[in-house]
Design a protein around this motif. Sequence first.
Motif, mmCIF file in Angstrom:
data_model
loop_
_atom_site.group_PDB
_atom_site.id
_atom_site.type_symbol
_atom_site.label_atom_id
_atom_site.label_comp_id
_atom_site.label_asym_id
_atom_site.label_seq_id
_atom_site.Cartn_x
_atom_site.Cartn_y
_atom_site.Cartn_z
ATOM 1 N N TYR A 29 0.804 -1.225 0.000
ATOM 2 C CA TYR A 29 0.000 0.000 0.000
ATOM 3 C C TYR A 29 0.834 1.271 0.000
ATOM 4 O O TYR A 29 0.419 2.272 -0.533
ATOM 5 N N ILE A 30 2.023 1.233 0.636
ATOM 6 C CA ILE A 30 2.849 2.443 0.600
ATOM 7 C C ILE A 30 3.630 2.454 -0.695
ATOM 8 O O ILE A 30 4.293 1.479 -1.037
ATOM 9 N N THR A 31 3.515 3.585 -1.398
ATOM 10 C CA THR A 31 4.312 3.719 -2.607
ATOM 11 C C THR A 31 5.065 5.029 -2.536
ATOM 12 O O THR A 31 4.753 5.889 -1.731
ATOM 13 N N LYS A 32 6.053 5.121 -3.354
ATOM 14 C CA LYS A 32 6.785 6.379 -3.460
ATOM 15 C C LYS A 32 6.138 7.212 -4.555
ATOM 16 O O LYS A 32 5.649 6.657 -5.539
ATOM 17 N N VAL A 33 6.154 8.519 -4.374
ATOM 18 C CA VAL A 33 5.693 9.382 -5.454
ATOM 19 C C VAL A 33 6.856 9.517 -6.431
ATOM 20 O O VAL A 33 7.821 10.221 -6.165
ATOM 21 N N GLU A 34 6.762 8.772 -7.501
ATOM 22 C CA GLU A 34 7.854 8.796 -8.490
ATOM 23 C C GLU A 34 7.323 9.404 -9.778
ATOM 24 O O GLU A 34 6.142 9.329 -10.069
ATOM 25 N N ASP A 35 8.221 10.027 -10.501
ATOM 26 C CA ASP A 35 7.812 10.610 -11.786
ATOM 27 C C ASP A 35 9.033 10.616 -12.678
ATOM 28 O O ASP A 35 10.106 11.079 -12.276
ATOM 29 N N SER A 36 8.896 10.072 -13.873
ATOM 30 C CA SER A 36 10.051 9.995 -14.755
ATOM 31 C C SER A 36 10.522 11.389 -15.191
ATOM 32 O O SER A 36 11.599 11.537 -15.759
ATOM 33 N N GLY A 37 9.683 12.412 -14.889
ATOM 34 C CA GLY A 37 10.079 13.795 -15.216
ATOM 35 C C GLY A 37 11.248 14.283 -14.381
ATOM 36 O O GLY A 37 11.919 15.249 -14.738
ATOM 37 N N PHE A 38 11.493 13.639 -13.252
ATOM 38 C CA PHE A 38 12.637 14.034 -12.425
ATOM 39 C C PHE A 38 13.852 13.226 -12.816
ATOM 40 O O PHE A 38 13.894 12.013 -12.591
ATOM 41 N N GLU A 39 14.837 13.916 -13.393
ATOM 42 C CA GLU A 39 16.062 13.184 -13.735
ATOM 43 C C GLU A 39 16.785 12.777 -12.461
ATOM 44 O O GLU A 39 17.294 11.685 -12.321
ATOM 45 N N LYS A 40 16.836 13.735 -11.535
ATOM 46 C CA LYS A 40 17.405 13.387 -10.231
ATOM 47 C C LYS A 40 16.613 14.132 -9.154
ATOM 48 O O LYS A 40 15.982 15.139 -9.439
ATOM 49 N N HIS A 41 16.697 13.607 -7.953
ATOM 50 C CA HIS A 41 15.897 14.169 -6.875
ATOM 51 C C HIS A 41 16.663 15.212 -6.089
ATOM 52 O O HIS A 41 17.802 14.997 -5.711
ATOM 53 N N THR A 42 16.007 16.362 -5.854
ATOM 54 C CA THR A 42 16.586 17.365 -4.973
ATOM 55 C C THR A 42 16.450 16.900 -3.522
ATOM 56 O O THR A 42 17.334 17.077 -2.706
ATOM 57 N N ARG A 43 15.324 16.326 -3.242
ATOM 58 C CA ARG A 43 15.052 15.777 -1.908
ATOM 59 C C ARG A 43 14.602 14.328 -2.065
ATOM 60 O O ARG A 43 14.193 13.927 -3.154
#
Lengths: 128, 219, 447
Positions: A29-43
């Motif tokens: 049930y827990i998922t990460k908010v992921e988006d291929s639009g982010f090349e890399k994560h700031t946080r």
Amino acid sequence: MNNSRAKNLWLLIIPALLFLAAAVCAQGYITKVEDSGFEKHTRPAVSFAHDAHNEAAGIESCNTCHHMYEDGKLQDQASIGMECSSCHLDGYSGRLELIRVYHLQCKSCHLDQKAGPVQCAQCHRKEE
Amino acid sequence: MHEIYQLASGILVWVALIVFVGGTAGRLIRMAITARKKDAVIYQYFSFYYALRSILHWIIPFGSMSMRARPAMTLVAFIFHICLIITPIFLAAHVILIAESWGIGWAYLPNAVADIMTILVILGCLFFLLRRIVQRDVRYLSTPGDFVLLLVVAAPFVTGIWTYHQWSGFEIAGIVHMLSGELMLICLPFTRLFHMALFPFTRGYAGSEAGGVRRARDW
Amino acid sequence: MKTSEDFQAAAEEKRIYDAGIEEGAKKLTPEKIRSVFNELMQTEGGARLEAYTKACVHCGLCSDACHHYLSNDRDPRFSPAGKVKQTIIEIVSRKGKVDADFMKRACEIAFTECNLCRRCMIYCPFGIDVAYLMLFVRRACHQLGVVPQYIQDTAHSHAATYNQMWVRDDEWIDTLQWQEDEARDEIPDLRIPIEKEGADIFYSVIGPEPKFRAQLIYQMAVIMHAAGVDWTMPASQGWDNSDMCMYTGDSEMTARLKKIHFEAALRLKTKRIVMGECGHAFRSVYDVGNRLLGWKMPPLQMIHAISFYSEIIEQGRLKIAEKFDRPVTFHDPCNIVRGRGLHETARYVINQVCTTFIELEPNREHNYCCGAGGGVINCGPPFKNKRVQSNRVKADQLAAAKKKGAEVVIAPCHNCHGGLEDIIRHYELGLELKFLGDILYECIQKE
């Protein structure tokens, strides 16, 4: 159930939390908010328990979040299965715009409802 | 928590910015008017060329004899001031918050860099604190207000790095961070922090007289 | 390590008695101090006062710039910002509510612990003009009638006679004629042209020259003669370019003095003014008096003796017969170096006239003050020991040059001369002190 309440529970009854965590993880049930639009994560990516959140927030209609606009008008159908970036990455400043709309999506609702996390560190938790 | 957050990230930001910009501009304008009446020489002798010449010598590290005579102080002072000004303006979280509110944005620093710069500001504050306590002439010159100001400057950086790293109590630290940052901006026009706004004018005028009238170097 | 209380106690033990300060302070009441100060703030306390007192972040970078601080075992009360803290900051923050004892101490600090040399101004990142602040305090002291006796006496002389030394009109002319007479033994056709209308150069000196350094007028006459200069000196008031009123805070009198000086030169329709080797007089004419009179720059060209020497040497009008062969060093006076950038000009002249030149360290704009300028030496005997002790760093600086071989110190300023003379004697440095004119006189082709 929102995060700060979860934290209180955690502080109060650790076994309960462990049980809950084990339970939701097992069920995926827990998922990460992921988006291929982010090349890399700031946080760090935000953990998001979809069903628990919607139950606690009383959200029934999918397009409350998964909205769909046509000619500036909110449509009845929802954008399930689409990443936010598929619409919001062509904004004026790319990645910053995508971050902006994610924050508007979550934070402005939390502020309106006076429930749920609003500070940077409350959502973007470091990996334990 | 939501109410305080909303206050600190909403109306108080405006209050702080208006007091900071308005107070600074107001005070400078008032001084410019006073100068017209009582310090006519300033307008007579002010020279952009010599003002700039002097300012440049004093904003380039080790550009003046005074700075070369005290290398440690110079190094710390430059690093401190650069980090103090650059970090909050180009911090990712700040840029994003501004983008959310005003729809404008600019490049931001990698988190690790901002982290180091924040630590440098805090170390700078400690250096200045130590200097105020240990160095005899500086101790003599220091007033209680000088120590309070060091605290006012250090507070947003300490709480900022605190909430970023999510150390215990980071939610409180986040709120204190916003409030103390606003406090610093509000304090700026009305305390010795105003030296920031006065620098180009006092240095520029010193340079103008030194260059235009006295034909000598003032660095 | 001594605490500041110890210094306080030490300072009280050796408190100096000065009649001008003590008697003046007796007439003060808190009401008078407050009303005089508030009026001064209303009329003159402007943007500079605010900026200089508010921009200071108490960093102490000015401390090491001050010879008083360095010479008094780094007592923080002698740091430029320390002097500001003890005087003007205190008065401003208490809105003039200070007592007579406070004013006595403020007066002593402003008049005798700061030479207004502005060295600290080029060590302060903000360019805060501590000299301006100390002069503001002196202005308040002047208006309150609390001024060291000796310097006030010279100010009285200025007010009564338009010269600093109570020289009477006939004594002035007598002195010029006496020096002309003496010089004609050496150069039969030499003249000191008095009241010559339309001369190229109006030459002015400070009051002490006719009073006790008359040979300087003699020497300048010889130099003028050798260079074939068309020059003159006035027969009446306006011949004295000095100005102690500038240092007592008597701006009104300063304006009158500079006015009569300029007017004498204009009355004689001279093309420009050349001033003798004095620093404070140069400051008063070039940088202070003109402002008080509403002129951005002096109304006619005005140059210091150093510039004049350099000019006549460069033009080949003054020939050097034999170079001065003893090693010399040069003391950069604040008022013509930090005050007019004549350091390279002076070095040009020295290198033309002397064989060996040894620099003081630090030098040029960064040279240490002589400790006498800014009216400090004019506060007279009560403060002499304090003044000499308060410039030990100058003695060290001179001794270092002596170690490198210097035998003669050139100081083209009267105040510097007075100060360095006392320092050389007190610290037994065994250096000889000269004006640039002394050396030129010795070395030039006179016929």
